[in-house]
Design a protein around this motif. Structure first.
Motif, PDB file in Angstrom:
ATOM      1  N   TYR A  80       0.713  -1.084  -0.054  1.00  0.00           N
ATOM      2  CA  TYR A  80       0.109   0.004  -0.090  1.00  0.00           C
ATOM      3  C   TYR A  80       0.863   1.288   0.015  1.00  0.00           C
ATOM      4  O   TYR A  80       1.868   1.408   0.803  1.00  0.00           O
ATOM      5  N   ASP A 193     -15.500  -8.880  -5.543  1.00  0.00           N
ATOM      6  CA  ASP A 193     -14.099  -8.524  -6.078  1.00  0.00           C
ATOM      7  C   ASP A 193     -13.093  -8.153  -4.881  1.00  0.00           C
ATOM      8  O   ASP A 193     -13.679  -7.477  -3.836  1.00  0.00           O
ATOM      9  N   GLN A 195     -10.791  -6.690  -4.763  1.00  0.00           N
ATOM     10  CA  GLN A 195     -10.124  -5.082  -4.634  1.00  0.00           C
ATOM     11  C   GLN A 195     -10.994  -4.280  -4.225  1.00  0.00           C
ATOM     12  O   GLN A 195     -10.938  -3.014  -4.569  1.00  0.00           O
ATOM     13  N   ASN A 196     -12.383  -4.522  -3.379  1.00  0.00           N
ATOM     14  CA  ASN A 196     -13.054  -3.656  -2.774  1.00  0.00           C
ATOM     15  C   ASN A 196     -13.510  -3.900  -1.387  1.00  0.00           C
ATOM     16  O   ASN A 196     -14.829  -4.148  -1.289  1.00  0.00           O
ATOM     17  N   THR A 213      -8.887  -2.586   0.109  1.00  0.00           N
ATOM     18  CA  THR A 213      -8.027  -3.350  -0.838  1.00  0.00           C
ATOM     19  C   THR A 213      -7.817  -2.606  -2.263  1.00  0.00           C
ATOM     20  O   THR A 213      -6.878  -3.070  -2.678  1.00  0.00           O
ATOM     21  N   ARG A 214      -8.596  -1.583  -2.503  1.00  0.00           N
ATOM     22  CA  ARG A 214      -8.562  -1.060  -3.891  1.00  0.00           C
ATOM     23  C   ARG A 214      -7.265  -0.347  -3.932  1.00  0.00           C
ATOM     24  O   ARG A 214      -6.917  -0.069  -5.041  1.00  0.00           O
ATOM     25  N   GLY A 219      -2.657  -5.926  -7.142  1.00  0.00           N
ATOM     26  CA  GLY A 219      -3.707  -6.437  -6.726  1.00  0.00           C
ATOM     27  C   GLY A 219      -3.726  -8.111  -6.646  1.00  0.00           C
ATOM     28  O   GLY A 219      -2.478  -8.572  -6.862  1.00  0.00           O
TER      29      GLY A 219
END
Length: 283
Positions: A80, A193, A195-196, A213-214, A219
């Motif tokens: 991150y 998803d 990534q969300n 996580t977005r 990813g």
């Protein structure tokens, strides 16, 4: 599905959590929930079971690692951008890959034990990805098809061992109790998803980490593809994907580290919560 294991250490039984939050026993169906049950075919068979026909488990038993048989516990560092910044480190151009010892795996609510003479033990809430199908040189577009499910991971880290003692990060990442996983493995159909997903961590009731996580640099799909170039990923292997900002090392003006008696509470959207008390080192 939300799959889990419950019972005393070393004697866990397989189970699942039904839609109403009732723990149900799978012991009449499978003797244990292992890496062998994480294939798409095995998960599809388990999905045909009517949870209402399984016996409910009474009380509130200890939860173990949701599945047995992990051979590799792979971690991704500085994934991150805002966590890299609080660590005063550059944003990676490729994923930073290191290993956590499989021996550090433990249930989601088991005590976290500080290593002997540790002064800088830290917390990291992370999304864990559990492999269900053997993966080698996986294309990114196909990578999520190799996922059996997702878990909450607390990537406990001893910062002096990790950063100040030379060599690799591994020595600060694999101490006993440094890998709480669970409370359950959630299959991809219930997660959607990856990534969300919101993720968070509190220490002694104070919110320390909050993220989504977005904002990962790399990813889930790119990570699976990348790691599979360097090692074969096997069913039951875990990739823990990095942490958002708010770790103890990054607190300003003075870092904050864990001490005996502290309590951590952490969770990820759709994946459940963990709670751990911190204790001093003991034999």
């Amino acid at each position: 599905m939300k799959l889990l294991r419950y019972g005393t250490v070393g004697h866990e039984s397989p189970g699942l959590l039904d839609a109403r939050g009732t723990l149900r026993s799978l012991a009449a169906i499978i003797p244990d929930l292992t890496a062998a049950h994480l294939s798409p075919q095995s998960l599809a068979r388990l999905a045909t079971i009517d949870p209402a026909k399984l016996p409910a488990v009474s009380g509130k038993p200890r939860l173990g690692v949701p599945f047995a048989g992990t051979r590799k516990f792979i971690a991704i560092g500085l994934n991150y951008a805002d966590h890299a910044a609080e660590s005063n480190l550059p944003i990676p151009t490729e994923p930073i890959v290191f290993s956590k010892a499989v021996s550090c795996l433990q249930g989601p609510n088991d005590e976290v034990m500080l290593p002997k003479d540790s002064q800088k033990t830290d917390w990291e809430v992370e999304l864990g990805v559990v492999i269900g199908t053997t993966a080698r040189y996986v294309e990114e577009r196909n990578a999520l098809g190799y996922v059996a499910g997702y878990v909450v991971v607390n990537d406990i880290s001893e910062r002096e061992y990790q950063i100040e003692r030379g060599g690799t990060w591994d020595k600060g990442k694999g101490c006993d109790t440094f890998g709480p996983v669970g409370p359950w493995l959630v299959t991809p159909d219930e997660v959607g998803d990856p990534q969300n997903l919101d993720l968070w961590l509190d220490v002694n009731g104070r919110r320390m980490q909050s993220g989504n996580t977005r904002t990962m640099i790399f990813g889930v799909a790119p990570l699976i593809s990348y790691v599979s170039r360097f090692m074969t990923l096997e069913p039951g292997d875990i990739i823990t994907t990095g942490t958002p900002p708010g770790v103890g090392m990054g607190q300003k003006p003075t870092p904050i580290y864990l001490k005996p008696g502290d309590q951590m509470r952490l969770g990820i959207d759709k994946l459940g919560e963990q709670t751990q008390s911190v204790c001093a080192w003991r034999r």
